[in-house]
Design a protein around this motif. Sequence first.
Motif, PDB file in Angstrom:
ATOM      1  N   GLU A 168       0.837  -1.213   0.000  1.00  0.00           N
ATOM      2  CA  GLU A 168       0.000   0.000   0.000  1.00  0.00           C
ATOM      3  C   GLU A 168       0.864   1.252   0.000  1.00  0.00           C
ATOM      4  N   LYS A 169       1.945   1.244   0.766  1.00  0.00           N
ATOM      5  CA  LYS A 169       2.834   2.395   0.832  1.00  0.00           C
ATOM      6  C   LYS A 169       3.449   2.691  -0.530  1.00  0.00           C
ATOM      7  N   LYS A 211       0.854   4.236  -2.895  1.00  0.00           N
ATOM      8  CA  LYS A 211       0.565   5.638  -2.575  1.00  0.00           C
ATOM      9  C   LYS A 211       1.689   6.557  -3.034  1.00  0.00           C
ATOM     10  N   GLU A 212       2.923   6.078  -2.941  1.00  0.00           N
ATOM     11  CA  GLU A 212       4.070   6.918  -3.293  1.00  0.00           C
ATOM     12  C   GLU A 212       4.322   6.966  -4.792  1.00  0.00           C
TER      13      GLU A 212
END
Length: 399
Positions: free
Chosen positions: A348-349, A352-353
């Motif tokens: 998920e990180k 998002k990035e």
Amino acid sequence: MKSLFVTLLFLFACITVIAQNALPAANGYIGIGTAAPTSRLHVLDNNRNYYVDRGIPGISDDNITENYILLHVMYIGTILPTDYHVMGRFSAVRGSSVGSNRKWIVDVNTASAYNRNIGSLVSFSDRASLVTLTYNSVAYLAVSIPKMSTLYNFSFTGYAQNDSFRIVRGSEVTDVNTFNATEEIGIQGAVVIKNAATSNRLVLSGIDSTYSNIIAVTHTAIPNSQLYIGNATSSYPVITQRNANIIESYRDLHIGAANSGKIIFENGRNGTTIGSSMVIANNKNVGIGVDNPAYKLTVDGTIGARRVKVTQEQWADYVFHPNYKLPALATVSQFIKDNKHLPDIPSEKEVKERGVDLGEMNKLYLQKIEELTLYIIDLQRQVDALKENTAKFMKENNQ
């Protein structure tokens, strides 16, 4: 006695005429309505001065970036001029009879009265412009002369009042700014600009059976080469474009930004704030809702489409190759427990990035589906084997 009276009356009339006019003097100037002419012919009538071929001393200097003709003092601050104006034509000559012998012509119409400065200019041969400047601590309206070969034989013909005709150098003036000429130069009827030596022409027509307020650019030597720019009225043939501003080309339309510039499509302008809708950057990236696109297409918002086709250099069918090592379920289970996401799938990180690559993500999805399929096939094989062994066991025990 009668003869003497007629003679005296004639002399009185001559004295009156001479008092109001000036016959040719040593300088050759003639005045009508004025006893002090300042040009070859100076007419003063209805409180207005009209000059014919009024000479302006001096020449331009081609070593100076710009030269200027002072016109008249302009309104600035609290200084309220009563009536300063110039309406007429300036002319000069470049070269000579053995050179280019080029004629420089500028028509001006300027005025400074009470608290306004107005003006317009039309130049022929070489570019000229209206400017404001300061000379000897006084603000003037002036004509800017571009830096080219020397100009001489300056003269003026037209109306002028409280003028300040003088040639000055750029080094002699300060605070030079282009004058904001808001006055219209009107031409009633269609305007056709054409070089007689070529087939190119520019047509500005406000009255047309099909179009209204249209600028038509055509090349008569090329059929159907029209480019229309303007406002379409209710009679415009394309219904969905009626009462709209249009750019329409009957051939390929090339729009370019030179010197590595961007092409910006905008709407919703509010003063100097630009609402750019689409940008084509100089690196050929396209941005919708984005001023500096980082990819070939960058969209700030939702994309709606009936179909999206993404080309791929590799697909996930390698899962079915004999040499592919299918991860053990225990290994997958431990990875999920430690990382909270599937192996090979971004976290998920990371999403998002950096976002996701649709083509790559679809390939990974397919890889996991194919792996699941292999797991299911293996489980089914185990189930079938278990069923077979159970049936065999039951048969042997029943005997």
